[in-house]
Motif scaffolding. Sequence first.
Motif, PDB file in Angstrom:
ATOM      1  N   THR A  62       0.920  -1.235  -0.052  1.00  0.00           N
ATOM      2  CA  THR A  62      -0.046  -0.032   0.213  1.00  0.00           C
ATOM      3  C   THR A  62       1.002   1.218   0.063  1.00  0.00           C
ATOM      4  O   THR A  62       2.250   1.323   0.245  1.00  0.00           O
ATOM      5  N   SER A  63       0.420   2.329  -0.198  1.00  0.00           N
ATOM      6  CA  SER A  63       1.050   3.682  -0.218  1.00  0.00           C
ATOM      7  C   SER A  63       1.596   3.834   1.264  1.00  0.00           C
ATOM      8  O   SER A  63       2.993   4.203   1.265  1.00  0.00           O
ATOM      9  N   GLU A  64       0.987   3.588   2.056  1.00  0.00           N
ATOM     10  CA  GLU A  64       1.354   3.661   3.420  1.00  0.00           C
ATOM     11  C   GLU A  64       2.812   2.872   3.694  1.00  0.00           C
ATOM     12  O   GLU A  64       3.597   3.312   4.357  1.00  0.00           O
ATOM     13  N   GLN A  65       2.838   1.568   3.183  1.00  0.00           N
ATOM     14  CA  GLN A  65       3.536   0.769   3.341  1.00  0.00           C
ATOM     15  C   GLN A  65       4.994   1.533   2.750  1.00  0.00           C
ATOM     16  O   GLN A  65       6.172   1.332   3.239  1.00  0.00           O
ATOM     17  N   GLU A 118       5.525   4.487   1.907  1.00  0.00           N
ATOM     18  CA  GLU A 118       5.997   5.599   2.539  1.00  0.00           C
ATOM     19  C   GLU A 118       6.851   5.169   3.802  1.00  0.00           C
ATOM     20  O   GLU A 118       7.758   5.880   3.890  1.00  0.00           O
ATOM     21  N   ALA A 119       6.328   4.327   4.480  1.00  0.00           N
ATOM     22  CA  ALA A 119       7.104   3.876   5.605  1.00  0.00           C
ATOM     23  C   ALA A 119       8.439   3.194   5.014  1.00  0.00           C
ATOM     24  O   ALA A 119       9.600   3.564   5.890  1.00  0.00           O
TER      25      ALA A 119
END
Length: 512
Positions: free
Chosen positions: A114-117, A119-120
């Motif tokens: 995911t985008s969040e992953q 980004e992390a």
Amino acid sequence: MESNTVRVRFAPSPTGPLHMGGVRTALYNYLFAKKHKGEFILRVEDTDQTRFVPGAEKYIIDSLKWCGILPDEGQGIGGNYGPYRQSERKESGLYKKYVEQLLASGHAYYAFDTSEQLEAVRELAKQAGSPNWQYNHVTRNSMRNSLTLSGEEVEKLLAAGEPYVVRIKLPRNEEVKFEDIIRGWVKVNTNNMDDKVLFKSDGMPTYHMANIVDDHLMKISHVIRGEEWLPSAPLHLLMYRYLGWEDTMPKFAHLPLLLKPDGNGKLSKRDGDRLGFPVFPLEWNNPENGDSFSGYREKGYFPEAFVNMLAFLGWNPGTDQELFTLEELSEAFSLEKVHKAGARYDHDKTKWFNQQYLRKLSDEQLGESLQSQAAEHNITIDLAKATSIANLIKDRAVFLRDLWNESSVFFVAPTEYDEKTTSKKWNAESRSYLIDLREIFSNLENFNIESIEKAFKTYLESKELGFGKVGPAFRLAVTGAGMGPSMFEVCAILGKEESLARINTALEKLPA
RNA sequence: GGCCCCUUCGUCUAUCGGUUAGGACGCCAGGUUUUCAUCCUGGAAAGAGGAGUUCGAUUCUCCUAGGGGCUGCCA
């Protein structure tokens, strides 16, 4: 010479008004097409739904229209390769088909991160001292994708409707090179490239995917675009190769960027109004967020001057000729003569171009403009008079509106008197000269340029006065200004009655 | 930071190994103009630096410096 037809495209995304750099890209595409008797196509790249701005597409079309760089084919015009909006092309599953082809041939893979992953991961890498983490041939092995997951797992995720993207699978350590028409050979190693997303989780292709598919399907022969695309050109080449289209791949030409007149960096939308000039062809107002930018059209520039100026920002015919019509530009243009380095925008030069175009107009055309501008101020003048006034003042005009600004003295009596001139040139002496002149003028039978001049000069001689002693005060009294066209002509146009009335007013209003 | 691109007057640029390095905008000076503008004439103003190739480099190669771009499920 050219067995293949030239087909070029301008492919903006409707995320806001079209900036002058974009207009220049469109212009060069247009010129190249015309030069080679080819087609200029307008394609709207609206694959980013989150950045869609209402009215932007219309703005782009209107801008091109104003500039006279009309597409032969494309959005708003039609053609045999439509639709010309990528969002509409996507409806038919067009891009998906080719994505699946790449998936099947092993040149692409599913990725479920995911985008969040992501980004992390990027954040983590940054903290570890590496500022640009990339999804590439090494990192993809530790991410959640169809390369690391088993076939059943992938099937399961897909069946469950898990969001995914499709990424290109780049080879490791491979030299990719291509020949740019403007820059020559450009080489990049795939180790420095990343596995770009081709297909987004919202079902839309990315630019990289859509532009290759569309350029191929639309039989684009040359891709002429800004330098910001140079780094991704090797990726595009690889995509042509993997799709099996390399032998018909378009030629590339990456244009130099337009730079800020001050400081560093490329010209951006906030620069213009900050530095006192527009960066957009047309005024733009976005009621949704209050964005408002001035435009060349509204500032009074001729589209021909604007286009001429833009053409010379990065290109040069190699001769001393600077004034070119669109047709002449089409004839003279060549990509080989496009400069490589970025070009700094020069507003003074733009004004100069506009002045040159204003001078190409006949007195009558200028008169018509003045007449209609006067009408906007509720003043009616006949064309003959407007034409003679225009002739008198055209040398001091850069914009058509200067015609009115410089000539309003003919229609409106001064209500104020220029302070500097008043303090310097108006005194008891000059006042008495004006009283004399009033007398002399009122006795003139034929109040025309010659007679006024003769009377005035005779007066100077009789009093043994220099022109400088009387002239400025005379001008001040009649026009309220310290400068302007010949006073004899001004008075002749004004007429005897008005001239005398103004002298009277000045004598009343200006203390000695 | 990494990768890629670029580098001639202040600005836009010409020059495709041999030029007094040319033009335009802007600037300055002089002339024309009662003034301003226009117009005319003239002027100042450039090859980033360093190596190399060559009889000869602004031009070709390399290095350095500087500038720019890219580095997103944006284009």
